[in-house]
Design an enzyme around this catalytic site. Structure first.
Site, short mmCIF file in Angstrom:
data_model
loop_
_atom_site.label_atom_id
_atom_site.label_comp_id
_atom_site.label_asym_id
_atom_site.label_seq_id
_atom_site.Cartn_x
_atom_site.Cartn_y
_atom_site.Cartn_z
N ARG A 82 0.83 -1.21 0.00
CA ARG A 82 0.00 0.00 0.00
C ARG A 82 0.86 1.26 0.00
O ARG A 82 0.54 2.24 -0.67
CB ARG A 82 -0.95 -0.01 1.20
CG ARG A 82 -1.95 -1.14 1.07
CD ARG A 82 -3.04 -1.02 2.10
NE ARG A 82 -3.88 -2.21 2.06
CZ ARG A 82 -4.72 -2.57 3.02
NH1 ARG A 82 -4.85 -1.81 4.09
NH2 ARG A 82 -5.46 -3.66 2.91
N GLU A 109 -13.34 -13.46 13.81
CA GLU A 109 -13.58 -12.92 12.45
C GLU A 109 -13.76 -14.05 11.44
O GLU A 109 -12.79 -14.53 10.86
CB GLU A 109 -12.42 -12.01 12.03
CG GLU A 109 -12.64 -11.41 10.64
CD GLU A 109 -11.54 -10.43 10.23
OE1 GLU A 109 -10.66 -10.11 11.04
OE2 GLU A 109 -11.57 -9.98 9.06
N LYS A 140 -16.52 -10.10 14.26
CA LYS A 140 -16.18 -9.27 13.09
C LYS A 140 -16.53 -10.02 11.82
O LYS A 140 -15.70 -10.73 11.25
CB LYS A 140 -14.68 -8.94 13.14
CG LYS A 140 -14.20 -8.11 11.96
CD LYS A 140 -12.87 -7.43 12.23
CE LYS A 140 -12.36 -6.76 10.97
NZ LYS A 140 -11.26 -5.85 11.20
N SER A 151 -14.77 -3.86 6.36
CA SER A 151 -15.22 -3.18 5.14
C SER A 151 -15.07 -4.10 3.93
O SER A 151 -15.85 -3.99 2.98
CB SER A 151 -14.54 -1.83 4.95
OG SER A 151 -13.14 -1.92 4.84
N GLY A 152 -14.09 -4.99 3.97
CA GLY A 152 -14.05 -6.10 3.02
C GLY A 152 -14.04 -5.74 1.54
O GLY A 152 -14.47 -6.56 0.73
N GLY A 153 -13.62 -4.53 1.20
CA GLY A 153 -13.57 -4.15 -0.21
C GLY A 153 -14.66 -3.16 -0.60
O GLY A 153 -14.65 -2.61 -1.71
N ARG A 189 -9.52 -0.78 5.21
CA ARG A 189 -9.45 -0.01 3.97
C ARG A 189 -10.40 1.19 3.95
O ARG A 189 -10.05 2.25 3.46
CB ARG A 189 -9.76 -0.93 2.77
CG ARG A 189 -8.60 -1.80 2.40
CD ARG A 189 -9.02 -2.94 1.49
NE ARG A 189 -9.62 -4.05 2.24
CZ ARG A 189 -10.12 -5.15 1.67
NH1 ARG A 189 -10.13 -5.27 0.36
NH2 ARG A 189 -10.62 -6.12 2.41
P1 13P Z 1 -10.96 -4.27 5.82
O1 13P Z 1 -11.90 -3.31 6.46
O2 13P Z 1 -9.98 -3.61 4.92
O3 13P Z 1 -11.65 -5.44 5.20
O4 13P Z 1 -10.04 -4.83 6.97
C1 13P Z 1 -10.61 -5.27 8.10
C2 13P Z 1 -9.82 -6.37 8.64
O5 13P Z 1 -9.13 -6.20 9.60
C3 13P Z 1 -9.88 -7.67 7.96
O6 13P Z 1 -9.16 -8.60 8.67
#
Ligand code: 13P
Length: 443
Positions: free
Chosen positions: A119, A264, A307, A348-350, A380
């Site tokens: 990144r 998660e 999560k 947020s997952g994308g 993200r």
């Molecule tokens: P994102 O919100 O970028 O998906 O990351 C959250 C996260 O910690 C995934 O493990």
């Protein structure tokens, strides 16, 4: 004829009473009956204990602790040993409640050095330890961040880093009223014989690492399990069970060592035209199986944070409206997550930055009286514009911190159902996708 003189008797309640002979005879009969019942029930209990203790002690079999009461009955206290004997239990529950409190969410900043490097390089910053440190300093020292952020997940390297002036990051976060957390899994490995499915690594030595992280100031942990979905066979039964088992074992070890586990199970947003109903069906199944494994390992649900993913269709299907996303996401959570869990922190997952905020807000409209706080743990969706704005340049430092705090504020308002549409600090941005990283230290 003189009747027999009244006498003093001791009642079942342990007090002495004056009784006439007739009443005394009745009382004696009653006493004998009660004694017989007591003997009978003790014999019954003794035979149960003998039968079961041929294998293991009864209280371990049943996970219960017998306790004495003041009355005539003996009650069974339904608490697992893992809950009763854990000296951190009250602290864990309090920290989980604090992190999951309404109006705040988590900043996920636990990317591995490899992912952070990618990144940074995308905005022209070299992947060095010093540049990674600077980037995290920018995030954690953003003025006012703690009003909207309750916890920050860190990577191993970051947990031990300091500001340029020498203040440990954990102290910086504490001053912002943000609880430090730590990613404890060590990344994904391919599961042989599957269609690219993964198992999460990191159980070996986890207890010792958790102890060290607690000493360094971390109070919660994260372990990411990834499940791939398609419209036919994925995820496989073995991938679900492997990941649910590892999440439960991790969560038990984290609680044992004073860290609130973020559990998660990410049904990951991937390529394909699979429908939103398909993601809902799979996510409900995955969450339910994860909850079942947590129960088998005596993980205390009041002391975890969940999560999960929001419910979205595949990347090649049309993007779902926020109403649809909220409807299916709430349906899945209602069906699979017990109300004892204090909060659900969506990744947020994308999703794009604005999309993540609007969907979060819609969840509150769909389920205003939800038993858990429906909130965020975004990586993200909080960092993307912040990093672009900074681009490694000192003169952009303040502007980058400003946008981070505005993004955090927008999501905090969305959590409270108070975000005003059309005022997003990063409007109209597209999806922020990244490929699954295998091996190494994870995402
Ligand atoms: P994102 O919100 O970028 O998906 O990351 C959250 C996260 O910690 C995934 O493990």
């Amino acid at each position: 004829m003189m009747g027999k003189a009244p006498s003093l008797v001791t009642g079942l309640d342990g007090f002495r009473h004056v009784r006439s002979p007739r009443i005394q005879t009745m009382a004696n009969k009653k006493l004998k009956l009660c004694q017989a019942m007591k003997i009978f029930s003790s014999l019954l209990l003794a035979s149960l204990v003998t039968t079961c203790s041929a294998f293991v002690p009864l209280n371990q079999v049943l996970n219960v602790t017998p306790i004495k009461t003041r009355g005539r009955f003996t009650a069974l206290k339904m608490v697992s040993r893992a809950e009763k004997e854990n000296p951190y239990m009250e602290e864990l529950k309090a920290n989980a409640r604090k992190i999951g409190g309404r109006g705040r969410g988590i900043l996920a900043s636990d990317e591995s050095n490899a992912t952070t490097g990618k990144r940074l390089e995308a905005v022209g910053v070299e992947n060095t330890e010093e540049n990674r440190r600077k980037w995290r300093e920018l995030l954690y020292t953003a003025p006012g961040l703690g009003q909207y952020i309750s916890g920050a997940i860190m990577f191993d390297e970051t947990l031990y880093q300091k500001t340029a002036e020498g203040k440990p990051f954990v102290d910086v976060l504490a001053e912002q009223n943000i609880i430090p957390g730590i990613k404890v899994d060590t990344g994904l490995q391919n599961m042989f014989g599957t269609d690219g499915e993964t198992a999460t690594q990191g159980l070996d030595g986890l207890g010792d690492r958790c102890k060290a992280y607690y000493t360094q100031g971390a109070r919660f942990a994260k372990w990411r399990a990834v499940l791939k979905v398609d419209d036919r066979d994925l995820p496989s039964e073995k991938a679900i069970w492997e990941n649910a088992h590892a999440l439960a074992r991790y969560a038990a070890i984290a609680q044992e060592n004073g860290l609130v586990p973020i559990v998660e199970p990410e049904v990951t947003l991937g390529p394909g035209t699979y429908s939103i109903e398909r993601t809902a069906f799979i996510s409900e199944r995955v969450n339910s199986i994860v909850m079942n494994w947590l129960n088998r390992y005596d993980v205390v649900l009041d002391a975890i944070l969940l999560k999960p993913n929001m419910i979205l269709p595949g990347l090649d299907a049309p993007i779902a409206s926020k109403e649809e996303v909220a409807k299916y996401t709430v349906q899945v959570m209602k069906r699979s997550i017990p109300p004892a869990v204090p909060s659900i922190h969506f990744l947020s997952g994308g999703m794009g930055e604005e999309e993540a905020t609007l969907n979060l807000q819609q969840l509150q409209k769909e389920y205003p009286d939800s038993p858990w706080s429906l909130t965020f743990s975004y990586g993200r969706a909080l960092q993307s514009s912040t990093l672009k704005t900074w681009s490694g340049k000192q003169e952009n430092w303040k502007a980058a911190q400003d946008i981070l705090v505005k993004l955090a504020q927008a999501n905090s308002q969305a959590q409270l159902g108070q975000f005003v549409e059309g005022t997003h600090p990063s409007p109209g941005g597209g999806r922020i996708l990244q490929a699954l990283r295998l091996g190494g230290a994870g995402k």
